[in-house]
Design a protein around this motif. Structure first.
Motif, short mmCIF file in Angstrom:
data_model
loop_
_atom_site.label_atom_id
_atom_site.label_comp_id
_atom_site.label_asym_id
_atom_site.label_seq_id
_atom_site.Cartn_x
_atom_site.Cartn_y
_atom_site.Cartn_z
N GLU A 147 0.83 -1.20 0.00
CA GLU A 147 0.00 0.00 0.00
C GLU A 147 0.87 1.25 0.00
O GLU A 147 0.66 2.17 -0.79
CB GLU A 147 -0.92 0.01 1.23
CG GLU A 147 -1.81 1.24 1.32
CD GLU A 147 -2.85 1.32 0.23
OE1 GLU A 147 -3.19 2.46 -0.16
OE2 GLU A 147 -3.32 0.28 -0.24
N SER A 148 1.86 1.28 0.85
CA SER A 148 2.74 2.43 0.96
C SER A 148 3.51 2.68 -0.34
O SER A 148 3.58 3.81 -0.84
CB SER A 148 3.72 2.22 2.11
OG SER A 148 4.64 3.26 2.18
N ASP A 164 1.12 3.69 -3.24
CA ASP A 164 0.64 5.07 -3.12
C ASP A 164 1.68 6.05 -3.65
O ASP A 164 1.34 6.99 -4.37
CB ASP A 164 0.32 5.41 -1.66
CG ASP A 164 -1.01 4.84 -1.19
OD1 ASP A 164 -1.77 4.34 -2.04
OD2 ASP A 164 -1.27 4.88 0.02
N ASP A 180 0.89 8.19 -6.92
CA ASP A 180 0.88 9.64 -6.76
C ASP A 180 1.86 10.31 -7.73
O ASP A 180 1.53 11.31 -8.36
CB ASP A 180 1.22 10.04 -5.32
CG ASP A 180 0.10 9.74 -4.34
OD1 ASP A 180 -1.04 9.49 -4.77
OD2 ASP A 180 0.38 9.74 -3.11
N ASP A 200 -7.15 6.24 -8.47
CA ASP A 200 -7.91 5.65 -7.37
C ASP A 200 -8.33 4.22 -7.68
O ASP A 200 -8.34 3.36 -6.80
CB ASP A 200 -9.13 6.50 -7.05
CG ASP A 200 -8.75 7.86 -6.46
OD1 ASP A 200 -7.59 8.02 -6.02
OD2 ASP A 200 -9.63 8.75 -6.43
N ASP A 233 -5.31 2.09 -7.21
CA ASP A 233 -4.98 2.02 -5.79
C ASP A 233 -5.88 1.02 -5.07
O ASP A 233 -5.42 0.33 -4.15
CB ASP A 233 -5.12 3.41 -5.16
CG ASP A 233 -4.63 3.43 -3.73
OD1 ASP A 233 -3.59 2.77 -3.44
OD2 ASP A 233 -5.24 4.11 -2.90
#
Length: 78
Positions: free
Chosen positions: A38-39, A42, A46, A69, A72
């Motif tokens: 997830e980290s 992201d 981004d 999104d 993600d």
């Protein structure tokens, strides 16, 4: 190493990666849903969205955000 050899090696590696993913589907799925994934995802998403907005001058910001999104939601745990 010539282009043909490089292509053959790439095909071999891709086949091995595919076999590994198939044999370890549960572990791969678990890893993709982890906090670490997830980290990392992201940060990458981004950065890619920021670059796309910069290249397009922000004219497609809504669509870029929607795609970001959507991706993600498929990677990580949030």
């Amino acid at each position: 190493m010539g282009i043909e050899e490089l292509g053959k090696k790439a095909t071999e590696v891709a086949g091995k990666v595919g076999e590994f993913a198939k044999d370890n589907a549960d572990k791969v799925s678990e890893a993709l849903k982890s906090e670490q994934a997830e980290s990392i995802s992201d940060k990458i998403l981004d950065g890619a969205a920021d670059l796309a907005n910069k290249v397009t001058g922000g004219s497609h910001a809504d669509k870029i955000s929607e795609v970001r999104d959507n991706l993600d939601g498929k990677i990580g745990n949030e």
